[in-house]
Motif scaffolding. Structure first.
Motif, PDB file in Angstrom:
ATOM      1  N   UNK A   1     -37.050 -17.877  60.504  1.00 38.83           N
ATOM      2  CA  UNK A   1     -36.895 -17.560  58.796  1.00 38.83           C
ATOM      3  C   UNK A   1     -38.538 -17.291  58.280  1.00 38.83           C
ATOM      4  N   UNK A   2     -39.349 -18.347  58.750  1.00 38.73           N
ATOM      5  CA  UNK A   2     -40.850 -18.087  58.038  1.00 38.73           C
ATOM      6  C   UNK A   2     -41.359 -16.793  58.628  1.00 38.73           C
TER       7      UNK A   2
ATOM      8  N   UNK B   1     -38.607 -24.857  54.053  1.00 39.05           N
ATOM      9  CA  UNK B   1     -39.958 -25.022  55.048  1.00 39.05           C
ATOM     10  C   UNK B   1     -39.985 -23.510  55.547  1.00 39.05           C
ATOM     11  N   UNK B   2     -39.012 -22.615  55.461  1.00 42.57           N
ATOM     12  CA  UNK B   2     -39.222 -21.366  56.363  1.00 42.57           C
ATOM     13  C   UNK B   2     -39.100 -20.332  55.216  1.00 42.57           C
TER      14      UNK B   2
ATOM     15  N   UNK C   1     -30.657 -27.405  55.815  1.00 37.79           N
ATOM     16  CA  UNK C   1     -30.720 -26.443  54.642  1.00 37.79           C
ATOM     17  C   UNK C   1     -32.013 -26.554  54.123  1.00 37.79           C
ATOM     18  N   UNK C   2     -32.548 -27.609  53.745  1.00 39.76           N
ATOM     19  CA  UNK C   2     -34.023 -27.857  53.156  1.00 39.76           C
ATOM     20  C   UNK C   2     -34.992 -27.325  53.966  1.00 39.76           C
ATOM     21  N   UNK C   3     -34.812 -27.651  55.516  1.00 41.56           N
ATOM     22  CA  UNK C   3     -35.699 -27.259  56.477  1.00 41.56           C
ATOM     23  C   UNK C   3     -35.806 -25.407  56.630  1.00 41.56           C
ATOM     24  N   UNK C   4     -34.871 -25.138  56.563  1.00 38.10           N
ATOM     25  CA  UNK C   4     -34.593 -23.590  56.695  1.00 38.10           C
ATOM     26  C   UNK C   4     -34.978 -22.829  55.201  1.00 38.10           C
TER      27      UNK C   4
ATOM     28  N   UNK D   1     -32.338 -13.908  54.328  1.00 35.04           N
ATOM     29  CA  UNK D   1     -32.566 -15.479  54.162  1.00 35.04           C
ATOM     30  C   UNK D   1     -31.229 -15.958  54.093  1.00 35.04           C
ATOM     31  N   UNK D   2     -30.049 -15.551  53.479  1.00 30.19           N
ATOM     32  CA  UNK D   2     -28.755 -15.979  53.094  1.00 30.19           C
ATOM     33  C   UNK D   2     -28.099 -16.158  54.703  1.00 30.19           C
TER      34      UNK D   2
END
Length: 443
Positions: free
Chosen positions: A292-293, A373-374, A367-370, A312-313
């Motif tokens: 993602x990042x 975080x990304x 979900x928070x990580x992606x 992103x989705x």
């Protein structure tokens, strides 16, 4: 286009996830083998590792900043700023490695007194940390080089280094912890030494693989590290919130560990037994955050804002499906895992309950990580995630943990669960930022 997107995701996500799992195997192997030496040894390794995690998350912050900058500048095909971003972050990572090495060598006793009142566990933690810290600088070098390789969509190369390192770590653990092959029996110190030697091997291999790959590329790096005034403020605006966020978040995690440690050795050992499994589950999906990042960062660098939102989705849906599946597997197999360790039945029972609590909260954590975080960080607006993490950890997680442990007198599985609800707070706030679109930014 759809096929190309998923192909790019897998090209980054699978090697990164595999590397994360191999890195997590260092902890798993340590815990499985140290788990044969008793609860005090387990708790000591867990406590020492928790302080070392402060360094790891700060290193991760610098790596995230490097990934944001490098991916956007690669999207712009700007080799000069790509070079500057890489070498500046490498210097910061090396400085952090030396700083934490000195702290662990000079002040291990006072540091560990913060974590536990148990003298036996504290002594094991000190012995572990004083050796383990020698791996910090190799971790910095290999970590930053791996970031550049991933942005070059050559994530498989750090994976190869990690495979060799994991195999070496497993063999050295067996030889050094138990004193096999004519070597002295070193216990927790043997586990630490095995990790240092394995991390050093990973560093050497990652650099060698990078150099071989780099010679075949059109991109050329120049040794630049000092940005002009405008770029410096932009860089500090990205890195500063990341380092503050990662440090205070990990400090909060260390407060959680101190809470468990002061609830007793059994509670601390039970939590420590679950850490490898938690790390493995999150590591299995960490590749989506890295993808993602990098991919969303390249979209933003090319000015493709609508595509960035659509992709992103898709990444968030992939993370949700994967986390639900892995949580179901964990709930079904957690009971078998805790039986591996030679610990008291009470410790096994508590560890099993903690694993169930983790499985429930894991989809939100992923979900928070992606997303946080990304995706949101890919635009360089790292201050949003800094404030969201601080609110979640320090306004919700830490107070709830202290209340649950010392006021409400709950058992450690319930304390773990209620403080983990801070993940829900963070997710709700991050969704608001994502939907408003204020994270989309061209550097």
């Amino acid at each position: 286009m759809e096929k190309n997107f998923y192909g790019s995701v897998m090209k980054i996500a699978i090697p990164v996830a595999a590397q994360s799992l191999l890195q997590a195997s260092f902890s798993v192997v340590d815990q499985l083998m140290i788990g044969q030496l008793g609860s005090s040894s387990i708790a000591g390794v867990g406590l020492g590792g928790k302080f070392a995690a402060l360094y790891s998350v700060l290193l991760g912050g610098a790596a995230t900043a490097a990934g944001i900058l490098i991916s956007q500048y690669m999207g712009q095909k700007n080799d000069r700023e790509t070079s500057r971003s890489f070498f500046a972050n490498m210097g910061i990572a090396g400085f952090l490695g030396i700083l934490f090495l000195l702290l662990c060598l000079l002040f291990p006793g006072p540091i560990m007194r913060i974590y536990t009142r148990d003298e036996a566990a504290r002594q094991f933690a000190v012995k572990y940390l004083q050796i383990y810290a020698w791996g910090f600088v190799p971790m910095a070098v290999s970590g930053m080089t791996a970031v550049l390789l991933r942005c070059m969509e050559a994530a498989r190369l750090p994976l190869y280094a990690a495979i060799v390192s994991a195999v070496l770590n497993t063999g050295l653990n067996y030889l050094l912890i138990f004193g096999r092959g004519g070597l002295p029996k070193m216990g927790v110190q043997g586990a630490a030494l095995a990790t240092v030697l394995s991390q050093t091997a990973a560093c050497v291999l990652t650099i060698a693989f990078f150099w071989r790959h780099y010679k075949r590329q059109e991109m050329r790096l120049a040794f630049l590290w000092k940005p002009d005034k405008e770029k410096l403020w932009q860089y500090l605006g990205i890195l500063g919130p990341l380092l503050i966020c990662e440090f205070l978040w990990c400090l909060g995690e260390n407060v959680y560990t101190a809470i468990y440690g002061n609830m007793g050795t059994e509670a601390c050992a039970a939590v420590t037994l679950t850490v490898p499994v938690q790390t493995l589950l999150i590591g299995a999906l960490s590749g989506l955050s890295q993808a993602a990042g990098i991919l969303i960062g390249k979209d933003l660098g090319a000015g493709e804002y609508d595509r960035a939102t659509r992709e992103s989705r898709k990444l968030m849906r992939m993370g949700l499906l994967g986390s639900l599946l892995l949580s179901a597997v964990l709930i079904g197999t957690g009971g078998f895992y805790v039986k591996i360790f030679r610990v008291e039945p009470q410790v096994r029972r508590l560890a099993r309950q903690i694993l169930v609590a983790f499985a429930v909260i894991a989809p939100v954590k992923v979900q928070n990580m992606i997303l946080g975080g990304g995706i949101v960080r890919s635009g360089g607006k790292t201050k949003y995630i800094m404030w969201i993490d601080l609110i979640g950890t320090w306004m919700f997680g830490v107070p709830l943990g202290l209340l649950g442990a010392f006021v409400w007198k709950l058992s450690v599985p319930w304390v773990y669960f209620i403080l983990s609800l801070e993940e829900c707070v963070r997710f709700a706030l991050t969704v608001v930022v994502f939907e408003k679109g204020i994270w989309k930014n061209l550097l």
